[in-house]
Design an enzyme around this catalytic site. Structure first.
Site, PDB file in Angstrom:
ATOM      1  N   TYR A  52      50.876   7.848  21.323  1.00 20.06           N
ATOM      2  CA  TYR A  52      51.342   7.494  19.975  1.00 20.06           C
ATOM      3  C   TYR A  52      50.153   7.407  19.045  1.00 20.06           C
ATOM      4  O   TYR A  52      49.125   6.818  19.413  1.00 20.06           O
ATOM      5  CB  TYR A  52      52.074   6.144  19.986  1.00 20.06           C
ATOM      6  CG  TYR A  52      53.556   6.318  19.771  1.00 20.06           C
ATOM      7  CD1 TYR A  52      54.023   6.961  18.627  1.00 20.06           C
ATOM      8  CD2 TYR A  52      54.485   5.872  20.700  1.00 20.06           C
ATOM      9  CE1 TYR A  52      55.382   7.147  18.423  1.00 20.06           C
ATOM     10  CE2 TYR A  52      55.839   6.055  20.506  1.00 20.06           C
ATOM     11  CZ  TYR A  52      56.278   6.697  19.361  1.00 20.06           C
ATOM     12  OH  TYR A  52      57.620   6.894  19.161  1.00 20.06           O
ATOM     13  N   GLU A  54      50.497   7.059  15.200  1.00 21.61           N
ATOM     14  CA  GLU A  54      50.945   7.020  13.797  1.00 21.61           C
ATOM     15  C   GLU A  54      49.757   6.720  12.882  1.00 21.61           C
ATOM     16  O   GLU A  54      48.929   5.859  13.193  1.00 21.61           O
ATOM     17  CB  GLU A  54      52.035   5.964  13.628  1.00 21.61           C
ATOM     18  CG  GLU A  54      53.400   6.540  13.972  1.00 21.61           C
ATOM     19  CD  GLU A  54      54.434   5.493  14.312  1.00 21.61           C
ATOM     20  OE1 GLU A  54      54.302   4.873  15.375  1.00 21.61           O
ATOM     21  OE2 GLU A  54      55.359   5.320  13.504  1.00 21.61           O
ATOM     22  N   ASP A 198      55.513  29.012   0.415  1.00 19.72           N
ATOM     23  CA  ASP A 198      55.802  28.829   1.847  1.00 19.72           C
ATOM     24  C   ASP A 198      55.423  30.145   2.540  1.00 19.72           C
ATOM     25  O   ASP A 198      56.154  31.129   2.473  1.00 19.72           O
ATOM     26  CB  ASP A 198      57.294  28.512   1.994  1.00 19.72           C
ATOM     27  CG  ASP A 198      57.733  28.381   3.438  1.00 19.72           C
ATOM     28  OD1 ASP A 198      56.964  28.765   4.335  1.00 19.72           O
ATOM     29  OD2 ASP A 198      58.868  27.920   3.655  1.00 19.72           O
ATOM     30  N   THR A 224      54.626  27.492   8.880  1.00 23.37           N
ATOM     31  CA  THR A 224      54.798  27.147  10.288  1.00 23.37           C
ATOM     32  C   THR A 224      53.569  27.689  11.006  1.00 23.37           C
ATOM     33  O   THR A 224      52.767  28.433  10.429  1.00 23.37           O
ATOM     34  CB  THR A 224      56.063  27.789  10.891  1.00 23.37           C
ATOM     35  OG1 THR A 224      56.008  29.190  10.639  1.00 23.37           O
ATOM     36  CG2 THR A 224      57.319  27.207  10.301  1.00 23.37           C
ATOM     37  N   LYS A 227      54.767  31.662  13.991  1.00 18.71           N
ATOM     38  CA  LYS A 227      55.292  33.010  13.725  1.00 18.71           C
ATOM     39  C   LYS A 227      54.127  34.004  13.864  1.00 18.71           C
ATOM     40  O   LYS A 227      53.618  34.170  14.962  1.00 18.71           O
ATOM     41  CB  LYS A 227      55.961  33.052  12.352  1.00 18.71           C
ATOM     42  CG  LYS A 227      57.176  32.111  12.248  1.00 18.71           C
ATOM     43  CD  LYS A 227      57.905  32.275  10.955  1.00 18.71           C
ATOM     44  CE  LYS A 227      59.186  31.459  10.884  1.00 18.71           C
ATOM     45  NZ  LYS A 227      58.965  30.080  10.393  1.00 18.71           N
ATOM     46  N   ARG A 233      54.874  25.785  18.196  1.00  8.76           N
ATOM     47  CA  ARG A 233      55.954  25.588  17.228  1.00  8.76           C
ATOM     48  C   ARG A 233      55.641  24.359  16.380  1.00  8.76           C
ATOM     49  O   ARG A 233      55.556  23.249  16.910  1.00  8.76           O
ATOM     50  CB  ARG A 233      57.252  25.392  18.016  1.00  8.76           C
ATOM     51  CG  ARG A 233      58.526  25.473  17.236  1.00  8.76           C
ATOM     52  CD  ARG A 233      59.672  25.785  18.176  1.00  8.76           C
ATOM     53  NE  ARG A 233      59.615  27.185  18.545  1.00  8.76           N
ATOM     54  CZ  ARG A 233      60.117  28.174  17.817  1.00  8.76           C
ATOM     55  NH1 ARG A 233      60.745  27.917  16.682  1.00  8.76           N
ATOM     56  NH2 ARG A 233      60.011  29.418  18.219  1.00  8.76           N
TER      57      ARG A 233
HETATM   58  N1  DSN Z   1      64.270  30.637  11.207  1.00  7.78           N
HETATM   59  C1  DSN Z   1      63.067  31.213  10.674  1.00  7.78           C
HETATM   60  C2  DSN Z   1      63.129  32.695  10.654  1.00  7.78           C
HETATM   61  O1  DSN Z   1      63.696  33.258  11.560  1.00  7.78           O
HETATM   62  O2  DSN Z   1      62.594  33.317   9.755  1.00  7.78           O
HETATM   63  C3  DSN Z   1      62.722  30.661   9.365  1.00  7.78           C
HETATM   64  O3  DSN Z   1      62.621  29.283   9.476  1.00  7.78           O
END
Ligand code: DSN
Length: 414
Positions: A52, A54, A198, A224, A227, A233
């Site tokens: 933990y 925080e 984003d 994110t 990707k 993730r």
């Molecule tokens: N779900 C993602 C995508 O497939 O682009 C976006 O958050």
């Protein structure tokens, strides 16, 4: 692999085995998916999951944070260096909480935001009515123009002048083209709005220098990490110095509790990987592969939204092939290609049926595939569409997909 799970929980061990097998034996073309390194996975499965923490490095609400402090500080330092950002918050559990953090740090419920419509390539968290962003804020949307199927910046400007949003949101989950960051910035300045971008989909391309960076133009950039960036993730917020206090406070204690320290350490591993020269090659290859696949599909009469791609993804409108997106997704799955159905601009079908599919190259490029393999994949895709009623032909195409997977083994030592 999975020795301990196998001993204590054979049912889950079997699922893990089956999923590894699925990932190895199918052509993964979901544009938002990738295969992380073993180092990222090892870090995710480490003792840091027990902790933990925080708060933030040096200012925690728990003892025993000396080592996780180091991990988080490294992750932040690397994120800032990688993207040339003044500040980074690496705690968001996902892209969704990264966006929530950035909105709520600067906006009040009821404020206006202006983002790309989901059905024109945007994202749920950019103001869709069923999402927190549409429920909390007065969400307005800009679109692509019907002719070019690219963002209509003139209309966006007119909307911004008429509505005076507090924040303009750039970025997308199914938009294959470059963004005009300068134009977004000048529109935001004209109406005195903040500019958030984003970059979840293109973060790896930006990190590898294969795509222009939104960072110098924006107040806040969210992402994110799993990707094109190929990490664990999770989410990330980059900002200018003057905004970082508000962002930190909103992420914790505003939205999240204990940060996922194993994921944060894995983000640090990912950022370091992204700084290496071979990641630059990888980023370039994702783009070259998408371009090659696009060319080959155009030659076969497929309708690519906007006529092609500048990044790692293609949006294919399959209406002219007599199919819906839902049919096409199922057809491709049948021949060993995983992708997702996707709405296309001005879609007449519901989001569950759709008129298109989104195809991406990040995962196949990680496997080592190049433009020659993209030509083979285009031929499998076209073959599936042409022979959709012919089970024998479809079986032959599936064998071709399996052969490609065998030629480019995934996680060979696992
Ligand atoms: N779900 C993602 C995508 O497939 O682009 C976006 O958050």
């Amino acid at each position: 692999m999975y020795d301990e799970v196998r001993k204590t929980d054979p049912a889950i061990a079997e699922i893990l085995d089956q999923e590894l097998d699925r990932q190895r034996s199918q052509l993964e073309m979901i544009a938002s998916e990738n295969f992380t390194s073993r180092a990222v996975m090892e870090t995710m499965g480490s003792t840091l999951t027990n902790k933990y923490a925080e708060g933030y490095p040096g200012k925690r609400y728990y003892g025993g944070c000396v080592h996780v402090d180091e991990a988080e500080s490294l992750a932040k330092k690397r994120a800032m260096a990688l993207f040339g950002a003044e500040r980074a918050n690496v705690q968001p559990h996902s892209g969704s909480t990264a966006n929530m953090t950035a909105y709520l740090a600067f906006l009040k419920p009821g404020d206006k935001i202006l983002g790309l419509s989901l059905s024109h390539g945007g994202h749920l968290t950019h103001g869709h009515p069923v999402n927190f962003s549409g429920l909390l804020f007065e969400a307005l949307h800009y679109e692509v123009s019907p002719g070019t199927e690219t963002i209509d910046y003139d209309k966006l400007r007119d909307q911004a002048l008429a509505e005076r949003p507090r924040m303009i949101v750039g970025g997308a989950s199914a938009y294959p083209r470059f963004w005009d960051y300068e134009k977004l910035r000048s529109i935001a300045d004209e109406v005195d709005a903040m500019l958030l971008f984003d970059m979840a989909h293109i973060a790896g391309l930006v990190a590898g220098g294969a795509h222009p960076s939104p960072v110098p133009h924006c107040d806040v950039v969210t992402s994110t990490t799993h990707k094109t960036l190929r990490g664990p993730r999770g989410g990330l917020v980059l900002s200018r110095k003057e905004h970082f206090k508000a962002i930190n406070k909103m992420n914790f204690p505003g939205i999240q509790g204990g940060p996922l320290m194993h994921v944060i350490a894995a983000k640090a591993v990912c950022f370091r990987e992204c700084m290496q020269d071979d990641f630059k090659d990888y980023a370039k290859a994702m783009v070259a592969n998408a371009a090659a696949l696009g060319e080959a599909l155009l030659e076969r009469g497929f309708h690519l939204v906007s006529g092609g791609t500048d990044n790692h993804l293609l949006l294919v409108n399959v209406t002219n092939k007599g199919l819906t997106g839902k049919d096409m997704e199922a057809l491709l799955e049948h021949v060993g290609i995983t992708c997702n159905k996707n709405t296309v601009p001005f879609d007449q079908e519901s989001p569950f049926v759709t008129s298109g599919v989104r195809l991406g190259t990040p995962a196949l490029t990680t496997r080592g595939m190049g433009v020659n393999e993209m030509a083979r994949i285009a031929s499998i895709i076209d073959g599936a569409v042409q022979n959709r009623e012919d089970e024998e032909a479809l079986n032959g195409l599936r064998k071709q997909a399996e052969e490609l997977c065998r030629e480019f083994p995934l996680y060979p030592g696992m």
